[in-house]
Write an enzyme that holds these catalytic residues in place. Structure first.
Site, PDB file in Angstrom:
ATOM      1  N   SER A 261     -23.948   0.888  29.221  1.00 45.04           N
ATOM      2  CA  SER A 261     -22.772   1.829  28.784  1.00 45.04           C
ATOM      3  C   SER A 261     -23.035   3.235  29.309  1.00 45.04           C
ATOM      4  O   SER A 261     -24.186   3.573  29.340  1.00 45.04           O
ATOM      5  CB  SER A 261     -22.474   1.728  27.332  1.00 45.04           C
ATOM      6  OG  SER A 261     -21.661   2.669  26.791  1.00 45.04           O
TER       7      SER A 261
ATOM      8  N   TYR B 238     -26.426   2.046  18.908  1.00 46.91           N
ATOM      9  CA  TYR B 238     -25.516   1.413  20.130  1.00 46.91           C
ATOM     10  C   TYR B 238     -26.008   2.271  21.353  1.00 46.91           C
ATOM     11  O   TYR B 238     -26.697   1.796  22.344  1.00 46.91           O
ATOM     12  CB  TYR B 238     -24.248   1.383  20.308  1.00 46.91           C
ATOM     13  CG  TYR B 238     -23.400   0.998  21.452  1.00 46.91           C
ATOM     14  CD1 TYR B 238     -23.098  -0.457  21.657  1.00 46.91           C
ATOM     15  CD2 TYR B 238     -22.766   1.838  22.424  1.00 46.91           C
ATOM     16  CE1 TYR B 238     -22.419  -0.741  22.936  1.00 46.91           C
ATOM     17  CE2 TYR B 238     -22.160   1.287  23.368  1.00 46.91           C
ATOM     18  CZ  TYR B 238     -22.159   0.150  23.715  1.00 46.91           C
ATOM     19  OH  TYR B 238     -21.410  -0.287  24.976  1.00 46.91           O
TER      20      TYR B 238
END
Length: 258
Positions: free
Chosen positions: A148, A161
């Protein structure tokens, strides 16, 4: 010119919806002969992915498994063993915490971190380890991990995350050395993707999407199919001299501060 995935055996974790489904279907559309479709809990949606793969002429095998569990990773590899090899492994399974946890130190627990890391980092490692022998039987073995842009900018759905994706990027670099010369490994770091995950946000979804379009240099809200094209590039021979890289596919969002 032959299709990029002609006669390829492909494994996709987290393939029931979203990017995973787009990768699985895209590989079939580009000539794959077999696609192993992993899912953790959404069997019906995984079967829909399989239906779309078969409609394109590829064999589809659906296998349930949580990549956080090492035994399940072994089962995923076993599902591909009937084909004798794995040509491309897409480690797409991922997890985050609730968006409300972002940057709130008092609400993010150690268990939250561990739950996210077990899937995003340890799960990817375990999947690769389980599939390594089958990958080494291929003449064009490639692994692509779904990272990501949050792993670069630190601005994601939660601190856990973002940290997990940064760890994943480093692990990809380390594994690129350890798996060479037989296996290539890279990562793709998407930005915003317009997936069913955002349905959970209800009326806020449209506001977030509009904000992303406004702030992103390319003025788009990417779809899973948009990102799958980049992922599939790194998994085929067109990128045969690329390994150890994290390719950010965020339409330029990080240049605005993410």
């Amino acid at each position: 010119m032959k299709p990029p995935y002609e006669d390829a055996v492909v494994v996709v974790t987290g393939a029931s919806t979203g990017l995973g489904r787009a990768i699985a279907v895209g590989a079939a559309d580009q000539g794959a002969k077999a696609v192993v479709i992993n899912y953790a809990s959404s069997e019906q949606e995984a079967e829909e992915t399989a239906r779309q793969v078969r409609a394109l002429g590829a064999d589809a095998v659906v296998v349930q498994g949580d990549v956080a569990e090492d035994a399940d990773c072994v089962s995923i590899a076993a599902a591909a063993a009937r084909f004798g090899r794995i040509d491309a492994l897409f480690c797409n399974a991922g997890k985050t915490t609730r968006p409300a946890h972002a940057h709130q130190l008092d609400k993010l627990s150690g268990d939250d971190f561990l739950d996210v890391y077990r899937v995003n980092v340890v799960g990817t490692f375990q999947t690769i380890r389980a599939c390594r022998e089958l990958l080494e039987r291929s003449e064009r073995a490639a692994i692509v991990a779904t990272s990501s842009v949050a792993g670069v900018t630190g601005n994601g759905s939660s601190i856990a995350y973002s940290a997990s994706k940064a760890a994943l990027n480093t692990m990809v670099l380390t594994l690129a050395r350890g798996l060479a010369p037989r296996i290539r490994i890279n990562a793709v770091g998407p930005g915003f993707m317009d997936t069913v995950w955002f349905d959970k946000l209800g009326p806020h979804r449209d506001k977030i999407r509009a904000s992303v379009i406004e702030r992103t240099p390319l003025q788009v809200a990417s779809t899973p199919e948009d990102i799958a094209g980049t992922v599939l590039f790194l998994g085929c021979e067109a990128s045969c001299r690329v390994t150890g890289e994290t390719l950010i596919a965020d339409a330029g969002l990080r240049m605005t501060g993410g």
